[in-house]
Motif scaffolding. Structure first.
Motif, PDB file in Angstrom:
ATOM      1  N   ASN A   1     -71.672  -4.923 -36.383  1.00 55.23           N
ATOM      2  CA  ASN A   1     -70.611  -5.506 -37.649  1.00 55.23           C
ATOM      3  C   ASN A   1     -71.369  -4.655 -39.256  1.00 55.23           C
ATOM      4  OD1 ASN A   1     -68.661  -5.971 -35.721  1.00 55.23           O
ATOM      5  ND2 ASN A   1     -69.206  -8.191 -36.187  1.00 55.23           N
TER       6      ASN A   1
ATOM      7  N   ASN B   1     -71.721  -1.062 -39.736  1.00 52.93           N
ATOM      8  CA  ASN B   1     -70.554  -0.205 -39.860  1.00 52.93           C
ATOM      9  C   ASN B   1     -69.996  -0.660 -41.770  1.00 52.93           C
ATOM     10  OD1 ASN B   1     -69.731   1.289 -37.728  1.00 52.93           O
ATOM     11  ND2 ASN B   1     -67.671   0.914 -37.398  1.00 52.93           N
ATOM     12  N   GLN B   2     -71.114  -1.706 -42.065  1.00 56.59           N
ATOM     13  CA  GLN B   2     -70.995  -1.850 -43.896  1.00 56.59           C
ATOM     14  C   GLN B   2     -72.037  -1.064 -44.211  1.00 56.59           C
ATOM     15  OE1 GLN B   2     -68.991  -6.048 -44.054  1.00 56.59           O
ATOM     16  NE2 GLN B   2     -69.728  -6.079 -42.073  1.00 56.59           N
ATOM     17  N   ALA B   3     -72.818  -0.899 -44.188  1.00 53.29           N
ATOM     18  CA  ALA B   3     -73.986  -0.455 -43.889  1.00 53.29           C
ATOM     19  C   ALA B   3     -73.740   0.856 -44.944  1.00 53.29           C
ATOM     20  CB  ALA B   3     -75.372  -0.082 -43.014  1.00 53.29           C
ATOM     21  N   SER B   4     -74.174  -0.013 -46.369  1.00 50.75           N
ATOM     22  CA  SER B   4     -74.651   1.451 -47.945  1.00 50.75           C
ATOM     23  C   SER B   4     -75.186   1.289 -48.739  1.00 50.75           C
ATOM     24  CB  SER B   4     -72.796   0.947 -47.823  1.00 50.75           C
ATOM     25  OG  SER B   4     -72.920   0.133 -48.552  1.00 50.75           O
TER      26      SER B   4
ATOM     27  N   ASN C   1     -73.737  -6.349 -52.307  1.00 48.67           N
ATOM     28  CA  ASN C   1     -73.106  -6.187 -50.519  1.00 48.67           C
ATOM     29  C   ASN C   1     -73.836  -6.947 -49.434  1.00 48.67           C
ATOM     30  OD1 ASN C   1     -70.409  -5.669 -50.292  1.00 48.67           O
ATOM     31  ND2 ASN C   1     -70.734  -3.951 -49.521  1.00 48.67           N
TER      32      ASN C   1
END
Lengths: 459, 459
Positions: free
Chosen positions: B196, B199-202, B219
């Motif tokens: 999870n 899929n949010q690594a930015s 974030n």
């Protein structure tokens, strides 16, 4: 424009593409949008609403809702198909997850992304919390889709084939641009909104069969909303977040074509390349399913008589969907083997064919085992060859050059309505589907979106 | 392990690295953690707390707070250095932004990431909302840092030099693992938490001088918290989100060394490679500043007498900080020219040297114009050469092989305390710094973290 770290100064000289795209979003008036594009926006929104309702009872949505429920802010927005009201961030996230969870959402054909799932949910959440007219809503949707699909074009096809979940990595920009349009951001603020979105762009193909995939899509809607709200507060997001040397296109693309960001702006509209799925599966599977259903009908084939089914398709089909042993309904929606088996057995490929119970049916498992997948780079992603060998020795084959629901063979309005009605019947039978459909087609005339939103809520 | 799309099956056979890392996080007991690692955790947390307070009045935090304030859920957690209380997601995000906004936070030397800024904030937010003991808190912090730095190791140095903001892209995993440890997740759930998070690594380097950079770091803290809370609800995140063919390491790395994920787990601890900054600037600037301050002291140099300053450093220094015309204090913290000028003029390089007012001082601008930057790949990132030519014709040069605050030349506990006290004095003078420091050093003995948290709040 190739990635080149040494030319920061030079690149500045050839015009700011992020700002140009931002300026287009900021300055486009209702009258600038051609009527066929508005019509396609309505079809996309209707398709989104049906999918959000259809997916609203999924385990991913239920589990995420349990977490969001605990930390909820002002409950100003609805989770479509359910009675729950949550804060606008949670609503944006959950409705995006719902819309995407059955992989039944729209497809921007050139990029294979699903723009409606990222762009529509934050707009609906915002429109429920504030007074937004139908035209403002449609315009924001058109521009949000335009922005994220153009960014997708600039990094395609490498971006998705490399392993980025393009729906979420690019969708976040559409959510930001759409909300930014409703907020009336300046060009500078809209540029920052895109920069704030760029820094939240995420999602990996590895988790395609898992709930984390839906989280990425939900997150794109939520993060885009945040990006625009921050930009409204002059929270700066850089000057060239899209095309700068370390910006989105260069870092998350390979030899990106950044001219695609702005080429033909206002002349060519990306919504005209948006398509809708007749089947709740990965779009790569659709020509295969078309071929199976057509073979079954044309030759009155019975599943029991089938010795072997051979599918020949693009390597992407193999990579995404060569899944001989799906564990559950989710897996099955990305399984060549299950899709072929169920098409021949049931003669229908709808939501009922992708339940866990359907996956467990012994005759389906038996036929899945008789399906083989061949990868052939000479076959396009929109086409498929299926060959069926019968126990009798007879064999039949079918080539589908353009999947049903493609731009060449679009779903009709009536088919979209039937898909909506079917999803309501399965997931939220308390919703008055005919009234909701009538309201959705009529958005352009509405002074306030709240009326149509009320019809998409469950109880 | 090279990226290889064709070997999904093969790769499965050689052991699941994500699960191995998850298992380590799940099973590590307090007694498994060596005392020097605990001590370094305390130093990191103290450094984090000071930076969070120091950055709490920054424009980025003020503007983000305006948005979060409007959509706030249950106000269970504090924004350090301020009187504001917000929901735990907003607190995690805002405290991470604060800690990072002055670029004064810790540095994991092998990766140049700032693990404390992503890992500590969600733990503090959770610990304020729930009863968490000092040992549980420290253990979760140690493991969170361990997980994100190992993931950073696996994709370094390509990942950051390519343009990913490694603090946020990898920090999210540390936040997820730390919260996952406090929640008592199973190995399977911890694996999902990492999926999870993946899929949010930015985060992109392009926005380094902009607030969007702080958003990415904020974030990472917020998204890691969400990743773990979702995993607790059995929200699935895949089996091999880190090392799978389309997982984090392959998609966001190039030829990643995934053996680094698990090699020497429990023997080598990443916190022992964590360092703290003596100057509130990008760490790449530190050896340059050391050299300038040492030259000024050694030769009693006066800024007015300087004809030319020449800096020779690693190309990364040039890429990140060759910024001759900083627009404001933020820009200046990533400017070779400003850092050199102010070091010679003020003989000190602290927060007061990176205000907008300081950037605008005419004598500073004049000296900035006399600084040139040369890129030399033979110079390491931890070293710098500075040469000063005087109006008299004399010239002096200095080579700094290891920046102050490096592992070879670490900040002392007293220096860390002075840095904390300075940040409190500037940003939140109502905080009782000596009491807060005493409580922070004493975390290991606390039954409940709420006492120390109360001392980090402003009024």
């Amino acid at each position: 424009l190739n990635r080149n770290h040494g030319t920061r100064g030079e690149e500045r000289a050839d015009g700011n593409l992020t700002a140009a795209l931002a300026r287009f979003a900021v300055t486009t008036r209702w009258s600038d949008i051609p009527q066929p594009v508005v019509r396609e926006a309505l079809r996309s929104i209707l398709n989104f609403a049906g999918c959000a309702i259809g997916g609203s009872r999924s385990a991913a949505v239920e589990r995420a809702l349990r977490v969001f429920e605990r930390y909820c802010g002002p409950r100003a927005a609805s989770v479509f198909g359910r009675a729950d009201r949550v804060d606008i961030f949670a609503a944006a996230c959950l409705n995006a997850m719902s819309a995407n969870v059955l992989t039944y959402d729209d497809t921007h054909v050139p990029t294979v992304m699903h723009p409606g799932s990222s762009v529509a949910p934050p707009l609906f959440a915002w429109a429920e919390a504030h007074a937004v007219s139908g035209r403002d809503f449609l315009r924001a949707f058109v521009l949000g889709v335009e922005v994220c699909c153009r960014i997708g074009n600039a990094v395609s096809p490498w971006h998705y084939s490399h392993g980025y979940l393009i729906t979420s990595t690019c969708g976040v920009f559409g959510a930001a641009a759409g909300i930014g349009k409703l907020l009336g951001l300046s060009v500078e603020q809209m540029t920052w909104a895109l920069g704030n979105a760029a820094n939240q762009a995420s999602g990996l193909v590895e988790t395609l069969p898992d709930m984390a995939k839906n989280l990425a899509v939900g997150n794109s809607a939520r993060a885009g909303l945040l990006a625009a709200l921050l930009a409204e507060q002059d929270f700066t997001g850089g000057e060239r977040p899209l095309e700068g040397p370390f910006g989105f296109a260069n870092v998350m693309g390979q030899m990106p074509d950044v001219s695609r960001l702005t080429e033909g702006l206002g002349v060519h509209w990306e919504l005209s390349a948006n398509a809708y799925k007749p089947y709740p599966t990965g779009v790569v599977l659709h020509p295969v399913i078309d071929a199976c259903l057509q073979l079954r009908d044309a030759h009155a084939l019975k599943a029991d008589d089938i010795a072997q089914i051979t599918v020949r398709g693009n390597p992407l089909l193999g990579e995404r969907a060569d899944r001989p042993h799906p564990r559950n309904g989710r897996d099955a929606s990305l399984s060549v083997q299950h899709s072929c088996a169920i098409a021949f057995i049931d003669g229908a490929v709808g939501l009922r064919q992708f339940t866990d119970a359907c996956v467990a049916r012994p005759e389906v498992a038996a036929l899945r085992a008789r399906v083989t997948m061949e990868r052939d780079a000479a076959v396009g992603v929109e086409e498929a060859h299926v060959c069926v060998r019968m126990n009798s020795g007879a064999s039949f084959s079918k080539h589908v050059p353009h999947l049903r629901g493609s731009l060449q063979c679009p779903m009709s309005d009536a088919e979209l309505e039937a898909k909506f009605i079917d999803q309501v019947a399965i997931s939220a039978p308390d919703i008055d589907a005919p009234r909701a459909l009538a309201a959705l087609w009529n958005i352009e005339a509405l002074d306030n979106m709240r009326g149509v939103i009320a019809l998409l809520r469950g109880c």
